[in-house]
Each structure stands twice: as C-alpha cells, then as structure tokens.
Design an enzyme around this catalytic site. Structure first.
Site, PDB file in Angstrom:
ATOM      1  CG  ASP A 151       8.846   0.011  -1.081  1.00 22.91           C
ATOM      2  OD1 ASP A 151       9.495   0.503  -0.153  1.00 22.91           O
ATOM      3  OD2 ASP A 151       7.616  -0.201  -1.028  1.00 22.91           O
ATOM      4  CG  ASP A 190      12.925   3.808  -2.753  1.00 21.98           C
ATOM      5  OD1 ASP A 190      12.303   2.744  -2.873  1.00 21.98           O
ATOM      6  OD2 ASP A 190      13.367   4.234  -1.680  1.00 21.98           O
ATOM      7  CD  GLU A 199      11.691  -2.172   2.584  1.00 23.50           C
ATOM      8  OE1 GLU A 199      11.499  -1.650   3.699  1.00 23.50           O
ATOM      9  OE2 GLU A 199      10.815  -2.178   1.700  1.00 23.50           O
ATOM     10  CG  HIS A 229      12.907   5.723   4.886  1.00 17.47           C
ATOM     11  ND1 HIS A 229      13.656   4.706   4.325  1.00 17.47           N
ATOM     12  CD2 HIS A 229      11.653   5.577   4.390  1.00 17.47           C
ATOM     13  CE1 HIS A 229      12.885   3.993   3.525  1.00 17.47           C
ATOM     14  NE2 HIS A 229      11.663   4.492   3.542  1.00 17.47           N
ATOM     15  CG  ASP A 230      10.745   2.406   6.410  1.00 19.66           C
ATOM     16  OD1 ASP A 230      10.051   3.429   6.279  1.00 19.66           O
ATOM     17  OD2 ASP A 230      11.020   1.633   5.455  1.00 19.66           O
TER      18      ASP A 230
HETATM   19  C1  NOJ Z   1       8.933   0.357   2.647  1.00 15.80           C
HETATM   20  C2  NOJ Z   1       9.319   1.796   2.675  1.00 15.80           C
HETATM   21  O1  NOJ Z   1      10.663   1.917   3.062  1.00 15.80           O
HETATM   22  C3  NOJ Z   1       8.357   2.485   3.617  1.00 15.80           C
HETATM   23  O2  NOJ Z   1       8.765   3.789   3.921  1.00 15.80           O
HETATM   24  C4  NOJ Z   1       6.993   2.437   2.991  1.00 15.80           C
HETATM   25  O3  NOJ Z   1       6.039   2.985   3.868  1.00 15.80           O
HETATM   26  C5  NOJ Z   1       6.590   1.014   2.644  1.00 15.80           C
HETATM   27  N1  NOJ Z   1       7.642   0.250   2.052  1.00 15.80           N
HETATM   28  C6  NOJ Z   1       5.458   1.022   1.664  1.00 15.80           C
HETATM   29  O4  NOJ Z   1       5.914   1.426   0.417  1.00 15.80           O
END
Ligand code: NOJ
Length: 521
Positions: free
Chosen positions: A197, A96, A260, A322-323
């Site tokens: 990210d 990442d 992402e 994970h989000d």
């Molecule tokens: C996306 C990430 O997947 C998430 O977990 C994170 O909180 C935010 N970006 C900030 O980096």
C-alpha cells in the site's frame, strides 16, 4: 520466466466478493468457494485487499494486528485453507501489506503514545509550531491537516490518511525489523507476494519542510491537492525501504513484490530499484489515470513506458482498482471491451479488478448508504470509492448469490455472471477468450511489442515471439474507421469476426478491437 511475468493477477476486494455467513459482507470462506471462477477465467494469482483485524475506519487499510485475520473475514485457519486450496488449483495468493500506517488501535500505537516498551519513536511525533498549531502545513489525503494532537503524549502525530491511521516511522530500524517479521510471518504461511500500500509515501522529509502550493489547484479537486506532496511522498530515501522489503522477499523463492504507485512514468520506474533490487511490479496506473481515452494518448503512454523501463524490468498494466472509477464507467461499455483487448494483449503482467470481467460499472450510492470516509469527509466532489466497491453479482435474485443477508453496499444494475456465462457475446466470454489466447501464446504473454502506432482513432501494435506474430488493431472511437493489413482474426470484440481472414484495406467497426494472427513471413 517467473509466474508473475507470464501470469495474470486478479484483485479481490474481500468485502464484496462472496459472503458465506449471511452478514452481508464477503469473507475468506466465500473467496474459497469462488476460486473456481478464477480458474475458469484463467487467471494465475489472486490479490486480496486487507483482511487483518481492523476497526474498519478505512475498511481494513487501518490494521490493528498485522498477523491476524479480522473475525468479519474468518480465522487464520480459514486463511490457511484458502492458500492450500488456491495452490492446489495452481493459483497464487498475494496479500495487501499496509506498512505506511497502522490503525490507532494497534498496540504499537498505544505503546508509542505512552512512550513505553521502546516504541516511543515508532510513529511520527512532533511538537507543535512555535506560534501554536500543527508542526507544518502537511495535509491528509482524506482532507484536513495530516497532524492530530494527542493529549497525554502532548504532541502531534502524522497521518497521511485518517487520524485513525497514524503513519509508522520508517526511519526507525525497529519498525523496519518488525515489518520485515510481519512479511516473513505470511511468506512462511505460503503467501506468494505482497501488494504494498502507498509504497511511494513510506518516507517523509527528515526536515519536515512545508509542502509548496499547487498552482493548478481548483475547488473541484480534493483539499489534499492544494499542496504539491514534494516533502511527503516519493522521497529519495524510500528506495532503501523498498530494497529492504525486496531482500526479505528474496529469502523465499518465487515471491513477488508489487507496489502501489501513483506516479508519472519517469518516477514510477525508479521503483524497480538499482539493478532490480526494488519492486518486481511497480503498479503502472497510466491507463487508469489517462485524461483522454484516445488512440494517440494510449500509443504515447505505451511508447514512453516501454522506453523508460530499466534493463531487466518487467512491465505491467492496470485498468482499475478499488480506489478509482471503473473502466466501464470511465469509457463506456463498448470501449470497455476494447480496453479488455488492450489490457490482455499488451506486453506486461495485467491486473484485473474483480468485476471488470463482467463489465461492472460504478453504482450510484444514495447519501444515506455512503460508507467510504473519502466521501464522508469531502462530500460531493466525486472522491467516494463506494461506487466501484459494490458486491459482485453472481446470479439473478435479491442477494445475487453474494449474500443471503443485506449487502453492506447496494447492488448495481450489472448483468450477473450466470447470465453472461450463457452468452457468447458477453464481456465475461470475451475476457475468457482473450485470457485463453494469451495463455496459449507466448507471443502475447511474454513476446516483444513493436510498431505501436495511432492513425486517427485506430491504435495498433504487434506482439511476437519465435516467428509467431500478432497484430492488435483497436478502434478507440464510436465511428467506423479504415484499417489495413492481413491476418486471421483470432479474437475480437464483435460477433462474427473470429475465424475470418482480412486482407488489404478493410473497415473496423465502431468500438471494435481485433487480434490478428499474421501469416509467417
Ligand atoms: C491505498 C488503498 O488502496 C486505499 O484503499 C486506502 O484508503 C489508502 N491506501 C490508505 O491505506
């Protein structure tokens, strides 16, 4: 074809995969010890969420040193050992990369705050508005203003996320060069790719214009959604930044750049770049963002996405990460099996979020156990991400084979891997069979997709290559559905179907998904 086109990516959230030292948090030696699970599952690459030194205010997405490993996770030597072992097992390792923001504890931010070492403009600093207060109306993704005041420097700095996550200034060529060196540091160590990210947020409006109000906002949404992120995300200049990263990747053979990107299809596909100079895999989250899980809606996104891909662009599909709430919680356990057939038979690289292969569900987290800042800052709106981050249950027993200590988040009620391993009807075995089928058949791994259609709640499509043709038939509902066509069932969600032949009209059971091998025509 490259490995990232034919292969399958598996996301590990390192805090929750395997703890090796009893502190209740997963780590790198833990991941190494569990690589055999990935091999048996049949995936090709492991993407590991951030493992860099971090104060962990956003669990590693607040990086204090881009070229190190947090002691919680191990050492650089542990990391090298992991890469070596993974490569020996023919698994690729994807890191990442968090280039949009660092931790406020990063030495770069200390320099920038003090205007020293040439780093005064490495972050986004602004004077307050003439009438006082922040420079404009921009909002943080985690609630509240995106600007925080820094005494001493006597200016505001911008943070897309927490105040402890200041955004780097990607308009500064020194920042660009420094981050490119970070990438080379890991690429030289053998890393096979990066998941970048918030790729679409890397550049903000040069004129700092106010974001417009969002007419569809309502109090159930996050406070960030009050405004449309017109000037803080998906700016045209971002593509230069992505192309710069891609050029660094291309200095090394066979590496992959994944982005992402929470964007609608037309915007998403622009991240492939001009003539393919952007990300090779701009993450396609359409299945994850889908409001209605229906045959019609899924057929529509497959068709729209396929049609929007620029020449030479390779597709990809994702069910969870994970989000976001887990697929098995969003659509229910029976439909999660249908979703597995879908993910693993669509055209394009699938990414599996750890635990999807067990049918893991979101775990309710009691208020006292909440860890995620997204929940802590805006409680009760369902924004918290702890429920999908609970530790992986390897076996029965108090520590689930995950830890000998107290897990950093509570365990859910999911059936552990060792139990599923012995059950041919389990989700784990369904994933294994589908992955093995995909690996063995170029028609499924890289073949073309055609005849995408929704009839009632039945979604069907064909995958083919070199005269081998599969038809995938999925019942998106909990009711039996009429279907037709002929072929041999080579994989399916329901016991007893595999190996049978179907002809003419037949009935698809509730929540049933089938992969049919069609006779050569
Ligand atoms: C996306 C990430 O997947 C998430 O977990 C994170 O909180 C935010 N970006 C900030 O980096």
């Amino acid at each position: 074809m490259e490995w990232w086109q034919t292969g399958i990516v598996y996301q590990v959230y390192p805090r929750s995969f395997q703890d090796s030292d009893g502190d209740g948090t997963g780590d790198l030696p833990g991941i190494l010890a569990r690589l055999d699970h990935l091999v048996r599952l049949g995936v090709d690459a492991v993407w590991i969420s951030p493992i860099y030194p971090s104060p962990m205010t956003d669990f590693g997405y607040d990086v204090a040193d881009y070229c190190g490993i947090d002691p919680l996770f191990g050492t650089l030597a542990d990391f090298d050992a992991l890469v070596t072992r993974a490569h020996a097992l023919n698994l690729r390792v994807i890191l990442d990369l968090v280039p949009n923001h660092s931790s406020d504890q990063h030495p770069w931010f200390a320099d920038s705050r003090a205007r020293r070492n040439g780093r005064a403009d490495w972050y986004i600093w602004r004077d307050g508005a003439s009438g006082g207060g922040p420079p404009n109306n921009w909002l943080s993704n985690f609630g509240g203003p995106a600007w925080s005041w820094k005494a001493g420097r006597n200016q505001y700095y911008y943070h897309s996320f927490l105040p402890t996550q200041p955004d780097l200034n990607w308009r500064n060529p020194d920042v660009v060069a420094a981050m490119h060196e970070v990438m080379r540091f890991w690429l030289r160590r053998g890393v096979d790719g990066f998941r970048v990210d918030v790729m679409w947020m890397l550049i903000k409006d040069a004129r700092f214009r106010d974001n417009p109000p969002n007419p569809s906002w309502h109090p159930g949404l996050s406070s960030h959604d009050r405004l449309l992120p017109l000037y803080t995300a998906d700016r045209p200049e971002v593509h230069e930044v992505v192309a710069g990263m891609r050029a660094v990747m291309d200095e090394f053979p066979h590496r992959v750049l994944i982005g992402e990107l929470y964007l609608p299809i037309e915007h998403l596909v622009t991240y492939y770049g001009q003539h393919g100079n952007g990300a090779q895999l701009p993450f396609n989250f359409q299945l994850l963002l889908l409001q209605t899980w229906s045959a019609e809606a899924i057929a529509a996104i497959i068709t729209q996405y396929e049609a929007a891909l620029p020449p030479g662009a390779w597709p990809n599909w994702v069910l969870g990460n994970h989000d976001r709430p887990r697929i098995a919680s969003r659509v229910g356990p029976a439909q999660a099996r249908v979703a597995a057939v879908l993910l693993l038979t669509l055209r394009g690289t699938p990414t599996i979020y750890m635990g999807e292969e067990l049918g893991m569900t979101d775990t309710p987290i009691p208020p006292a156990a909440v860890r995620d800042p997204a929940e802590l800052r805006e409680p009760g709106k369902g924004l918290g991400r702890d429920p999908e981050r609970t530790p992986f249950p390897w076996m029965v027993g108090p520590g689930r084979g995950f830890t000998t200590g107290t897990p950093w988040l509570p365990f859910g009620a999911d059936t552990p891997l060792e139990t599923q391993h012995q059950d041919p009807g389990s989700m784990l075995e369904l994933y294994r069979r589908l992955i093995a089928l995909r690996r063995a058949n170029p028609a499924l791994a890289v073949g073309m997709i055609a005849a995408v259609q929704a009839v009632g709640q039945v979604l069907s499509y064909e995958r083919s290559s070199d005269g081998v043709r599969f038809r995938i038939v999925l019942n998106l509902s909990g009711r039996a559905m009429d279907a037709s066509g002929s072929g041999t069932v080579v994989a399916g969600t329901h016991a007893g179907r595999e190996g049978t032949s179907l002809h003419g009209n037949w009935v698809l059971q509730p929540n049933e998904g089938l992969v049919l091998l069609q006779a050569p025509q």
